[in-house]
Design an enzyme around this catalytic site. Structure first.
Site, PDB file in Angstrom:
ATOM      1  N   THR A 150      -9.268  -5.681   3.653  1.00  0.00           N
ATOM      2  CA  THR A 150      -9.089  -4.768   2.526  1.00  0.00           C
ATOM      3  C   THR A 150     -10.009  -5.294   1.429  1.00  0.00           C
ATOM      4  OG1 THR A 150      -6.774  -4.399   3.104  1.00  0.00           O
ATOM      5  CG2 THR A 150      -7.448  -3.808   0.863  1.00  0.00           C
TER       6      THR A 150
ATOM      7  N   ASP B 247       0.851  -1.176   0.000  1.00  0.00           N
ATOM      8  CA  ASP B 247       0.000   0.000   0.000  1.00  0.00           C
ATOM      9  C   ASP B 247       0.899   1.241   0.000  1.00  0.00           C
ATOM     10  OD1 ASP B 247      -2.409   1.283  -0.040  1.00  0.00           O
ATOM     11  OD2 ASP B 247      -2.765   1.142   2.109  1.00  0.00           O
TER      12      ASP B 247
ATOM     13  N   TYR C 179       1.376   5.598  -0.676  1.00  0.00           N
ATOM     14  CA  TYR C 179       0.949   6.795   0.070  1.00  0.00           C
ATOM     15  C   TYR C 179       1.153   7.950  -0.903  1.00  0.00           C
ATOM     16  CZ  TYR C 179       0.796   9.270   4.683  1.00  0.00           C
ATOM     17  OH  TYR C 179       0.468  10.015   5.797  1.00  0.00           O
TER      18      TYR C 179
ATOM     19  N   GLN D 208      -4.817   2.247  14.854  1.00  0.00           N
ATOM     20  CA  GLN D 208      -3.657   2.650  14.059  1.00  0.00           C
ATOM     21  C   GLN D 208      -2.795   3.669  14.799  1.00  0.00           C
ATOM     22  OE1 GLN D 208      -4.872   4.233  10.260  1.00  0.00           O
ATOM     23  NE2 GLN D 208      -2.823   4.853   9.665  1.00  0.00           N
TER      24      GLN D 208
ATOM     25  N   ASP E 135      -9.385   0.329   1.579  1.00  0.00           N
ATOM     26  CA  ASP E 135      -8.500  -0.163   2.635  1.00  0.00           C
ATOM     27  C   ASP E 135      -9.070   0.297   3.973  1.00  0.00           C
ATOM     28  OD1 ASP E 135      -6.218  -1.486   3.568  1.00  0.00           O
ATOM     29  OD2 ASP E 135      -5.133   0.405   3.760  1.00  0.00           O
TER      30      ASP E 135
ATOM     31  N   HIS F  17      -3.662  13.764   0.502  1.00  0.00           N
ATOM     32  CA  HIS F  17      -3.955  12.860   1.615  1.00  0.00           C
ATOM     33  C   HIS F  17      -2.817  12.882   2.637  1.00  0.00           C
ATOM     34  CE1 HIS F  17      -5.159   9.370   3.932  1.00  0.00           C
ATOM     35  NE2 HIS F  17      -4.008   8.786   3.668  1.00  0.00           N
TER      36      HIS F  17
ATOM     37  N   THR G 152      -4.640   6.270  -0.178  1.00  0.00           N
ATOM     38  CA  THR G 152      -5.851   7.073  -0.279  1.00  0.00           C
ATOM     39  C   THR G 152      -5.679   8.193  -1.300  1.00  0.00           C
ATOM     40  OG1 THR G 152      -6.171   6.645   2.050  1.00  0.00           O
ATOM     41  CG2 THR G 152      -7.509   8.396   1.080  1.00  0.00           C
TER      42      THR G 152
ATOM     43  N   LYS H 144      -5.261  -1.905  10.025  1.00  0.00           N
ATOM     44  CA  LYS H 144      -5.548  -2.118   8.608  1.00  0.00           C
ATOM     45  C   LYS H 144      -5.835  -3.584   8.273  1.00  0.00           C
ATOM     46  CE  LYS H 144      -4.000   2.034   7.158  1.00  0.00           C
ATOM     47  NZ  LYS H 144      -4.722   2.923   6.251  1.00  0.00           N
TER      48      LYS H 144
ATOM     49  N   TYR I 276       1.153   2.554  15.531  1.00  0.00           N
ATOM     50  CA  TYR I 276       1.934   2.698  14.297  1.00  0.00           C
ATOM     51  C   TYR I 276       3.366   3.181  14.471  1.00  0.00           C
ATOM     52  CZ  TYR I 276       2.003   7.757  13.380  1.00  0.00           C
ATOM     53  OH  TYR I 276       2.269   9.088  13.408  1.00  0.00           O
TER      54      TYR I 276
ATOM     55  N   GLU J   1      -8.908   3.940  -2.856  1.00  0.00           N
ATOM     56  CA  GLU J   1      -7.634   3.704  -3.528  1.00  0.00           C
ATOM     57  C   GLU J   1      -7.848   3.020  -4.871  1.00  0.00           C
ATOM     58  OE1 GLU J   1      -4.585   2.030  -1.095  1.00  0.00           O
ATOM     59  OE2 GLU J   1      -5.419   2.826   0.773  1.00  0.00           O
TER      60      GLU J   1
ATOM     61  N   GLU K 129     -10.189  12.675   6.859  1.00  0.00           N
ATOM     62  CA  GLU K 129      -9.983  13.943   6.163  1.00  0.00           C
ATOM     63  C   GLU K 129     -11.288  14.716   6.010  1.00  0.00           C
ATOM     64  OE1 GLU K 129      -7.230  13.430   2.539  1.00  0.00           O
ATOM     65  OE2 GLU K 129      -7.634  11.413   3.300  1.00  0.00           O
TER      66      GLU K 129
ATOM     67  N   ARG L 196      -8.819   4.003  12.919  1.00  0.00           N
ATOM     68  CA  ARG L 196      -7.860   5.089  13.198  1.00  0.00           C
ATOM     69  C   ARG L 196      -7.335   5.084  14.619  1.00  0.00           C
ATOM     70  NH1 ARG L 196      -6.346   6.021   8.189  1.00  0.00           N
ATOM     71  NH2 ARG L 196      -8.099   6.537   6.852  1.00  0.00           N
TER      72      ARG L 196
ATOM     73  N   ARG M 189       0.535  15.693  13.117  1.00  0.00           N
ATOM     74  CA  ARG M 189       1.699  16.490  13.536  1.00  0.00           C
ATOM     75  C   ARG M 189       1.359  17.973  13.395  1.00  0.00           C
ATOM     76  NH1 ARG M 189       3.418  12.412  10.187  1.00  0.00           N
ATOM     77  NH2 ARG M 189       3.280  13.807   8.413  1.00  0.00           N
TER      78      ARG M 189
ATOM     79  N   GLU N 218     -10.638   4.023   3.040  1.00  0.00           N
ATOM     80  CA  GLU N 218      -9.595   4.664   2.236  1.00  0.00           C
ATOM     81  C   GLU N 218      -9.880   4.327   0.776  1.00  0.00           C
ATOM     82  OE1 GLU N 218      -5.590   3.891   3.734  1.00  0.00           O
ATOM     83  OE2 GLU N 218      -5.915   5.518   5.169  1.00  0.00           O
TER      84      GLU N 218
END
Lengths: 373, 373
Positions: free
Chosen positions: A215, A87, A89, A198, A191, A94, A307, A211, A202, A160, A321, A195, A103, A158
């Protein structure tokens, strides 16, 4: 092979002699999955596709009746056996949106993001076909006093696009243009993501149980050749990537993606529209990166884009999002609100390239959330 | 099946009638790999193992001559088709050592480490059998002015134990005791790592190209039943994990692990000794975690422990630990030094449980570094 609202059985075509003269071993056509076809050389895919295009033209008038089935009369299964599932990114919008949430105050993109198409390996054993129920996963949820174990409270989607790899296993690094030719076709991917699970797990090894519960992919692999007329220039890249990731003619598919959410017993509402043309990295660049260390690319590998989000409002490819991490819930036509998915919700992603009679439909990937067991 | 310095051919045993009366379909025994056996129920493994133990006792006097081959006369291949490959991070000493290197001044263990056996998915398509050459990977290497692309300068090993899963696919979360019973057997694993590639890529999605070029495993899967007499109490856990990860009788295998490094043309030197008994999380706990979100555990899954390091000097399971991130190179008997691996180096990991005639040998996993292509 799909023909409008019907399914054409390759085995029956073969037995009717309609595939004679192709350099394709019949056994490759007989499996319950596309695995045999994926293992062939690209030249064989092309020959098969050309023959089928000819046979299926004019509404399939040349297809023997016994080879045709109404799509409602067949059960759709996983279209191929997934070898490795990677997968990526690859959507800048996204990655930046998640960066702003995870962050706040920092650079929204990680420092390596513009230098390489970041990726991680997912769980190939839990890739399932559209329609598979989405059992709400349990997991460790972060709390101020330490984690608790329970059903996720932040179940997300997600949106994709997945590249399905064919041809003999690669031997050594591939240039982007060569790597792109390993793409047999594309599927739609959802996917599903938890959250809260995760976020707690993570660091430092990346996403895992947030995840790996499921899927979902669409039931039909649309050949890359069918999408060739719908490839458009990819977004410009700054900085120019390192030489092994440079590609003379960077193109991405112009596939309009639409996400519908239907609460239990309520009509569906469109909650997002986006487009695969927003991907910053092309499929060729992603696969060149994947093989740049010598890793083998094998038939049945599923390489998903990550995503896909667009620049505007309502163009996010995930609820985290669209709702700004749940702080601005969506309002649905039935009056309910959604920060994340509720039990009974059905999410359907559809994709289409082009318009009118020339449109190429990618079908759909759908799933209904069922309560934690 | 291995019998000292010989290999016993299960197909020949079957044809000689020596496996009659077992509830095992002959086809499961005939493949080039163990896949057919792994797909059987655990009761069938046990019946097969009991029969083989009987046949192979007394130096194999009851094994027909035609079923025996000298091990030097056969080519060892990958013993099973790897479904999903999961790499855990279950050694406290290793996780803390890496934490001190990567996050100096902070808590050496990530905040989630004592709450769950952290893991990520690796690339199953690049798991290879012992003896496969280790082509030095190229990748993006961090530099003050931005990344450059070239051969890794920090090629490393990771000494691991891999649990090989058998039995029908699981359906829903498993308790640690039940999950542990899904382990058909164990292999030795060397998860070759490029530390410079890994360091630049691993945030935020975890290790990818720094690992995916090659993972080597030993050629023989040692049945979990053979290691049962060598299971010892696992290290105490503080805090007590959440209920779904609690196990009444936590045990880990007492397997002594030894790492040899031989420069090209020079004799091997032992550079590390460690033991699988140092693992903080048991196999049952790791697999319970893996399935806690509903993910399926399937036959052929390879679940590796992560690097196994012991508490003392010379007990690190990777060069990055043994040399303190390359700052204290090892001195080899030929007078050379090693911070990380050089082209031509051969690394061999061996494992043995117990001593003397009752010892259970896990064989070896070896590889020689060849220059970047």
């Amino acid at each position: 092979v799909r023909l409008g609202g019907e399914v054409v059985d390759l085995r029956a075509l073969h037995e009717a002699g309609a595939l004679a003269g192709l350099n394709v071993p019949p056994r490759a056509l007989f499996g319950a999955r596309l695995d045999g076809v994926l293992a062939l050389e690209p030249a064989a895919w092309e020959a098969l596709r050309a023959r089928l295009a000819d046979l299926l033209a004019d509404g399939g008038a040349r297809v023997p009746t016994g080879a045709r089935h109404r799509i409602r009369a067949v059960t759709l299964e996983l279209p191929f056996t997934v070898a490795d599932y990677v997968d990526f990114y690859a959507s800048e919008r996204h990655a930046a949106a998640l960066g702003r949430i995870l962050r706040p105050g920092g650079d929204p993109l990680p420092p390596n993001w513009r230098h390489m198409p970041l990726a991680y390996h997912g769980r190939s054993g839990t890739v399932r076909v559209t329609g598979t129920p989405v059992r709400r996963p349990r997991g460790q949820l972060p709390r101020p006093d330490g984690p608790v174990f329970g059903p996720t409270e932040r179940l997300d989607i997600e949106v994709e696009l997945g590249a399905v790899i064919g041809g003999p296993p690669s031997d050594g690094p591939l240039a982007p243009a060569d790597a792109g030719e390993r793409v047999f076709g594309y599927v739609l991917v959802n996917d599903w993501s938890a959250r809260d699970i995760q976020r707690w797990e993570y660091q430092p090894l990346g996403p895992f149980l947030g995840k790996s519960f499921l899927t979902s992919i669409s039931a039909w692999v649309v050949p890359a050749a069918a999408l060739a007329p719908h490839m458009v220039p990819a977004p410009a890249q700054d900085p120019v990537p390192l030489p092994h990731l440079r590609e003379a003619d960077r193109r991405v598919p112009d596939i309009a993606l639409e996400v519908e959410l239907a609460p239990a017993g309520a009509p569906p509402a469109t909650i997002a529209r986006t487009n695969a043309r927003h991907l910053y990295w092309t499929a060729g660049q992603m696969l060149a990166h994947l093989t740049s260390n010598g890793a083998t690319l094998a038939p049945g590998d599923l390489c998903a884009s990550g995503t896909i989000s667009g620049p505007g409002d309502g163009e996010g490819g995930s609820l985290v999002e669209l709702t700004l991490d749940g702080t601005r819930p969506l309002r649905l036509p039935d009056g309910s609100q959604r920060a994340f998915l509720q039990d009974g919700d059905t999410v359907t992603i559809r994709g289409v390239a082009g318009e009118g009679a020339a449109a190429v439909h990618l079908g759909e990937v759908a799933g209904t959330v069922v309560p934690a067991g």
